[in-house]
Scaffold this motif. Sequence first.
Motif, PDB file in Angstrom:
ATOM      1  N   GLY A  61       5.941   7.348  -2.920  1.00 56.91           N
ATOM      2  CA  GLY A  61       5.192   6.137  -2.613  1.00 56.91           C
ATOM      3  C   GLY A  61       5.150   5.154  -3.762  1.00 56.91           C
ATOM      4  N   GLU A  62       4.741   5.628  -4.945  1.00 54.97           N
ATOM      5  CA  GLU A  62       4.629   4.729  -6.088  1.00 54.97           C
ATOM      6  C   GLU A  62       6.000   4.288  -6.600  1.00 54.97           C
ATOM      7  OE1 GLU A  62       0.547   5.805  -8.310  1.00 54.97           O
ATOM      8  OE2 GLU A  62       1.964   7.470  -8.214  1.00 54.97           O
ATOM      9  N   GLY A  76       4.287   5.328   3.360  1.00 54.43           N
ATOM     10  CA  GLY A  76       3.642   6.623   3.494  1.00 54.43           C
ATOM     11  C   GLY A  76       4.271   7.455   4.580  1.00 54.43           C
ATOM     12  N   SER A 110      -0.464   7.637   6.856  1.00 48.38           N
ATOM     13  CA  SER A 110      -0.650   6.191   6.703  1.00 48.38           C
ATOM     14  C   SER A 110      -1.103   5.530   8.001  1.00 48.38           C
ATOM     15  CB  SER A 110       0.619   5.521   6.167  1.00 48.38           C
ATOM     16  OG  SER A 110       1.721   5.742   7.008  1.00 48.38           O
ATOM     17  N   GLN A 118       7.183   1.627  -4.128  1.00 49.48           N
ATOM     18  CA  GLN A 118       6.319   0.460  -4.346  1.00 49.48           C
ATOM     19  C   GLN A 118       6.794  -0.323  -5.572  1.00 49.48           C
ATOM     20  OE1 GLN A 118       2.300   0.948  -6.093  1.00 49.48           O
ATOM     21  NE2 GLN A 118       1.512   0.047  -4.191  1.00 49.48           N
ATOM     22  N   THR A 124      -2.938   1.937  -3.882  1.00 48.44           N
ATOM     23  CA  THR A 124      -2.480   3.285  -3.576  1.00 48.44           C
ATOM     24  C   THR A 124      -3.621   4.084  -2.957  1.00 48.44           C
ATOM     25  OG1 THR A 124      -3.046   4.096  -5.795  1.00 48.44           O
ATOM     26  CG2 THR A 124      -0.790   3.321  -5.460  1.00 48.44           C
ATOM     27  N   TYR A 125      -3.281   5.197  -2.349  1.00 46.86           N
ATOM     28  CA  TYR A 125      -4.287   6.102  -1.797  1.00 46.86           C
ATOM     29  C   TYR A 125      -3.815   7.536  -2.007  1.00 46.86           C
ATOM     30  CZ  TYR A 125      -1.030   6.493   2.155  1.00 46.86           C
ATOM     31  OH  TYR A 125       0.087   6.706   2.926  1.00 46.86           O
ATOM     32  N   ASP A 126      -4.756   8.448  -2.103  1.00 47.42           N
ATOM     33  CA  ASP A 126      -4.442   9.863  -2.256  1.00 47.42           C
ATOM     34  C   ASP A 126      -4.180  10.473  -0.890  1.00 47.42           C
ATOM     35  OD1 ASP A 126      -4.774  10.247  -5.117  1.00 47.42           O
ATOM     36  OD2 ASP A 126      -6.891   9.829  -4.756  1.00 47.42           O
ATOM     37  N   VAL A 179       0.853  -1.192   0.000  1.00 46.18           N
ATOM     38  CA  VAL A 179       0.000   0.000   0.000  1.00 46.18           C
ATOM     39  C   VAL A 179       0.884   1.237   0.000  1.00 46.18           C
ATOM     40  CG1 VAL A 179      -1.854   1.224   1.176  1.00 46.18           C
ATOM     41  CG2 VAL A 179      -1.697  -1.278   1.368  1.00 46.18           C
ATOM     42  N   ALA A 180       0.695   2.132  -0.968  1.00 44.99           N
ATOM     43  CA  ALA A 180       1.564   3.305  -1.078  1.00 44.99           C
ATOM     44  C   ALA A 180       0.764   4.582  -1.278  1.00 44.99           C
ATOM     45  CB  ALA A 180       2.540   3.125  -2.241  1.00 44.99           C
ATOM     46  N   ARG A 181       1.262   5.672  -0.720  1.00 50.03           N
ATOM     47  CA  ARG A 181       0.679   6.979  -1.022  1.00 50.03           C
ATOM     48  C   ARG A 181       0.918   7.282  -2.490  1.00 50.03           C
ATOM     49  NH1 ARG A 181       2.126  11.577   2.201  1.00 50.03           N
ATOM     50  NH2 ARG A 181       2.372  12.914   0.404  1.00 50.03           N
ATOM     51  N   LYS A 182      -0.035   7.939  -3.110  1.00 51.26           N
ATOM     52  CA  LYS A 182       0.014   8.167  -4.553  1.00 51.26           C
ATOM     53  C   LYS A 182       0.831   9.417  -4.859  1.00 51.26           C
ATOM     54  CE  LYS A 182      -3.753   7.092  -6.733  1.00 51.26           C
ATOM     55  NZ  LYS A 182      -5.109   7.135  -7.331  1.00 51.26           N
TER      56      LYS A 182
END
Length: 450
Positions: free
Chosen positions: A372-373, A430, A434, A376, A397-399, A365-368
Amino acid sequence: MLVSRGPRGVALAACTALLFTVSACGNDTAQPETPIAVRLYGSDGNMQNGFGKELKDQAGLLNGMKGTIPLTQLPQSFKSRMVALNNKLTDYLYAGETYDAVVISALAAQLAGSTAPADIAAQIDGVTNGGERCESAATCLELAREGVDIEYRGPSLTRGGFTDAGEPSTASYATLHFNLNGQIDDGKTEFVGAGDESAASKKAPPPAKKQQGGKNDKKDGSPLKIGGLLPQTGDLAFAYPPMKTAADLAIKDINAAGGALGDPVQWVDGDDGTNPAVAKATVAKHVGAGVSVIIGAAASGISRAVLPDVVAAGLIMFSPSNTDAGLSTVEDKGLYFRTAPSDILQGRALADVILRDGPKKIAIVARKDSYGEGLQGNVRSELERVGVGGDRVKLLTYDPPADSKAPPVNFTAGAEEIRNYGADAVLVIGFAESTEVIKALAAAKVEFVS
């Protein structure tokens, strides 16, 4: 337990008989799902004591969480000197890197005989390669004033010097573990080296300029002004204390040794806000203040957002904590540097930590954003390299919140997706936000095991 045989006892019996066919009976709710067990992992953005404090009364959720950060085994003397400046320190993450970025900047200016950013930039890689080895600001400044080519080594820069891309050729990583109180268990910390010293730059810098008579004639543009672009606020604010304290210590050491170019080096404070708008405003302020070098930003995504402004102004950006691998080739006109290692190296270290536990299915799971990406993707590539196929890895991912006024991250759907996938390992990449990912996983009956 004794049970009434009256009307309520009959009702309870009816509920029991219908347990698997109805969702509720009277005031009772549906039978909760059976918890699933996973191992929880983190990366540099959330592997520090300040992250545990963000969870407040739920800090125990982190018990057993482990992960990697770029971290050198700092000398106790260095940590003691930092505590002498700030006795509330609980972390040293990126402290060595911040200290080295400030000292290298001052040494480069001294060797260049100028505060012009382009002149300083031309010396930075050379400060760390090929000259006379020196390991303190005072010793290195003394040599630089004599026009001696130096090879600086400091708290974070202990092995190879900078590459042609202006970043460390080698790095040290630590594997950290959280305890039941949501704090790092120092007794379990392990250090491992990465990178290749042969990748260090072989290019010779311009000839050093010997300082005349211990003074300058102000034609060099002194005093040298260094501006901070560090996370006083925002999702990385918990990482600010060690970075700012290290910068203060570096300025103190430089000026105690006579400063650079005959004058004390000046520090101009500034916030990156973990927010592009805040960071851009700070950069504009630094341009107006006559700053030559900007130390920061902390987050790779923020540096990407403001680097065009910094380059347009002809200033140097020198980050102690950017790890986005893509920044190695970003268009910077030779003005971007970092003391933190690329996430290509951290991807290998993280993948190794996870694989030691033998997971069957891994969720990442990564911040966008670019950090993060990017990390990842590097972890995913390392897993693929050792034969962990796509059917065993799930990427989500998440914003991250735009600013402090934005609603917190809602990872409810993602947590259910991970549960349904049957992951037994979850890596969270994150910053402070996170914590919402971890709380959502716990609410979805995902139990973290060590």
